[in-house]
Scaffold this motif. Structure first.
Motif, mmCIF file in Angstrom:
data_model
loop_
_atom_site.group_PDB
_atom_site.id
_atom_site.type_symbol
_atom_site.label_atom_id
_atom_site.label_comp_id
_atom_site.label_asym_id
_atom_site.label_seq_id
_atom_site.Cartn_x
_atom_site.Cartn_y
_atom_site.Cartn_z
ATOM 1 N N SER A 153 6.231 5.322 -6.378
ATOM 2 C CA SER A 153 5.411 6.636 -6.160
ATOM 3 C C SER A 153 4.032 6.099 -5.154
ATOM 4 O O SER A 153 3.713 7.067 -4.161
ATOM 5 N N ALA A 154 3.660 5.021 -5.341
ATOM 6 C CA ALA A 154 2.458 4.621 -4.402
ATOM 7 C C ALA A 154 2.710 4.449 -3.269
ATOM 8 O O ALA A 154 1.995 4.577 -2.281
ATOM 9 N N ARG A 155 3.898 3.774 -2.844
ATOM 10 C CA ARG A 155 4.180 3.521 -1.407
ATOM 11 C C ARG A 155 4.462 4.876 -0.643
ATOM 12 O O ARG A 155 4.112 4.888 0.528
ATOM 13 N N ALA A 156 4.697 5.907 -1.307
ATOM 14 C CA ALA A 156 4.864 7.216 -0.459
ATOM 15 C C ALA A 156 3.446 7.550 -0.044
ATOM 16 O O ALA A 156 3.005 8.126 1.030
ATOM 17 N N ARG A 157 2.569 7.636 -1.116
ATOM 18 C CA ARG A 157 1.082 7.662 -0.823
ATOM 19 C C ARG A 157 0.583 7.007 0.237
ATOM 20 O O ARG A 157 -0.394 7.201 1.086
ATOM 21 N N ARG A 158 0.867 5.595 0.374
ATOM 22 C CA ARG A 158 0.156 4.518 1.188
ATOM 23 C C ARG A 158 0.657 4.857 2.675
ATOM 24 O O ARG A 158 0.002 4.567 3.609
ATOM 25 N N GLU A 159 1.946 5.568 2.649
ATOM 26 C CA GLU A 159 2.418 5.769 4.132
ATOM 27 C C GLU A 159 1.503 6.875 4.569
ATOM 28 O O GLU A 159 1.554 7.124 5.953
ATOM 29 N N ARG A 160 0.801 7.713 3.608
ATOM 30 C CA ARG A 160 -0.008 8.836 4.431
ATOM 31 C C ARG A 160 -1.566 8.219 4.511
ATOM 32 O O ARG A 160 -2.415 9.109 4.700
ATOM 33 N N TYR A 161 -1.827 7.047 3.925
ATOM 34 C CA TYR A 161 -3.115 6.427 3.966
ATOM 35 C C TYR A 161 -3.702 6.388 5.443
ATOM 36 O O TYR A 161 -3.156 6.016 6.291
#
Length: 305
Positions: free
Chosen positions: A71-79
């Motif tokens: 789930s963190a990777r999805a957030r990091r793609e929007r970072y």
């Protein structure tokens, strides 16, 4: 403190060491560890016989971290901008098994590289190469066959070795090189700074869209040296700002403090074969809050224009 409380207290550092390397985030790692220890506590409360509390905590921590990483990777793609891990201050006493592989696995550069692995590859590599778990035990932890686990480890190890060759540098050499780096940057010595950098050195800044930082990583000793010197000159104009040398993630680094000694930035350098291979600057206040009171670098930079 009861015997059960002592046990959970003893299990916490190792669980955090694993969770932090899996996630690169202090807050996410602490949440995972808290949940893992809670499950162990509940199992003990229910009277379950646990043959190895350490193995149980490693299993729960790893599985929770794998789920969190997805789930963190999805957030990091929007970072916004470049993503870097949250730095931690290390002093040689707060991290178990401080041998070379463990120390290297803690560096910001390695944590960024681990981001390119799948969650399962990352878990297998860390459990085997850093925390010395055997393949049969790792297979039970992540719920895959031993052959599958060995294949994951081989692919992960090959990927890491291709992108991060290992060269030994003693602690004395490392500290001396770091001192020269900060001195050259402070005095604007471009030639002296370039001489310390690897030809393919990388400079990465993480402002998270909240503080001005590099939009993308820079490569090459001349570009990196000039950018570092320009940044240091800009910061030097801020009233009362100081640099505090510390060890960050097992590597030389420094904390940038404002006039009230509040944290406004952190910098870590990665060294291999007698040269600086990467420089990581973190000014996103959300990434620094766990280290102490936070100042407002964005306002300071605006006032100094």
């Amino acid at each position: 403190m009861t015997a059960r409380e002592r046990l959970l207290d003893e299990l916490r550092p190792g669980a955090f060491a694993l969770a932090y390397r899996m996630l690169g985030s202090v807050s996410e790692a602490e949440d995972v560890v808290q949940e893992a220890l809670l499950r162990v506590h509940q199992a003990l409360e229910a009277g379950e016989r646990i043959a190895s509390p350490r193995a149980l905590v490693a299993t729960v921590t790893t599985r929770l971290a794998i789920n969190e990483l997805r789930s963190a990777r999805a957030r990091r793609e929007r970072y916004v901008g470049q993503w870097l891990p949250e730095p931690i201050v290390t002093d040689g006493h707060d991290d178990p098994a401080r041998h070379a592989e463990t120390a290297d696995s803690l560096s910001l550069a390695m944590l960024v590289l681990l981001e390119s692995l799948s969650p399962e590859q990352r878990a297998v590599l860390l459990l085997h190469d850093v925390f010395d778990y055997g393949y049969p035990e790792i297979a039970r932890i992540i719920g895959k066959s031993e052959d599958n686990v060995r294949q994951l480890a081989t692919r992960a190890r090959r990927h890491v070795q291709q992108r991060r060759p290992r060269f030994q540098t003693t602690r004395e050499q490392r500290d001396e090189l770091a001192a020269r780096f900060f001195a050259a940057a402070e005095h604007g010595d471009l030639a002296g700074l370039e001489a310390l950098l690897a030809h393919d050195v990388t400079l990465t800044g993480d402002g998270g869209g909240k503080v001005p930082a590099l939009a993308r990583a820079l490569r090459g000793r001349n570009r990196v040296a000039r950018t570092v010197i320009n940044w240091v000159r800009r910061v030097a104009r801020l009233p009362g700002v100081s640099l505090l040398p510390v060890e960050l993630n097992g590597s030389p680094g420094a904390l940038l403090l404002d006039a009230q000694q509040r944290l406004i930035g952190a910098c870590a350098i990665d060294i291999a074969d007698g040269r600086i291979t990467s420089i990581s600057g973190i000014v996103n206040p959300d990434k620094l809050a766990h280290l102490g009171p936070i100042g407002d670098l964005a306002s300071l930079l605006r006032s100094a224009r």
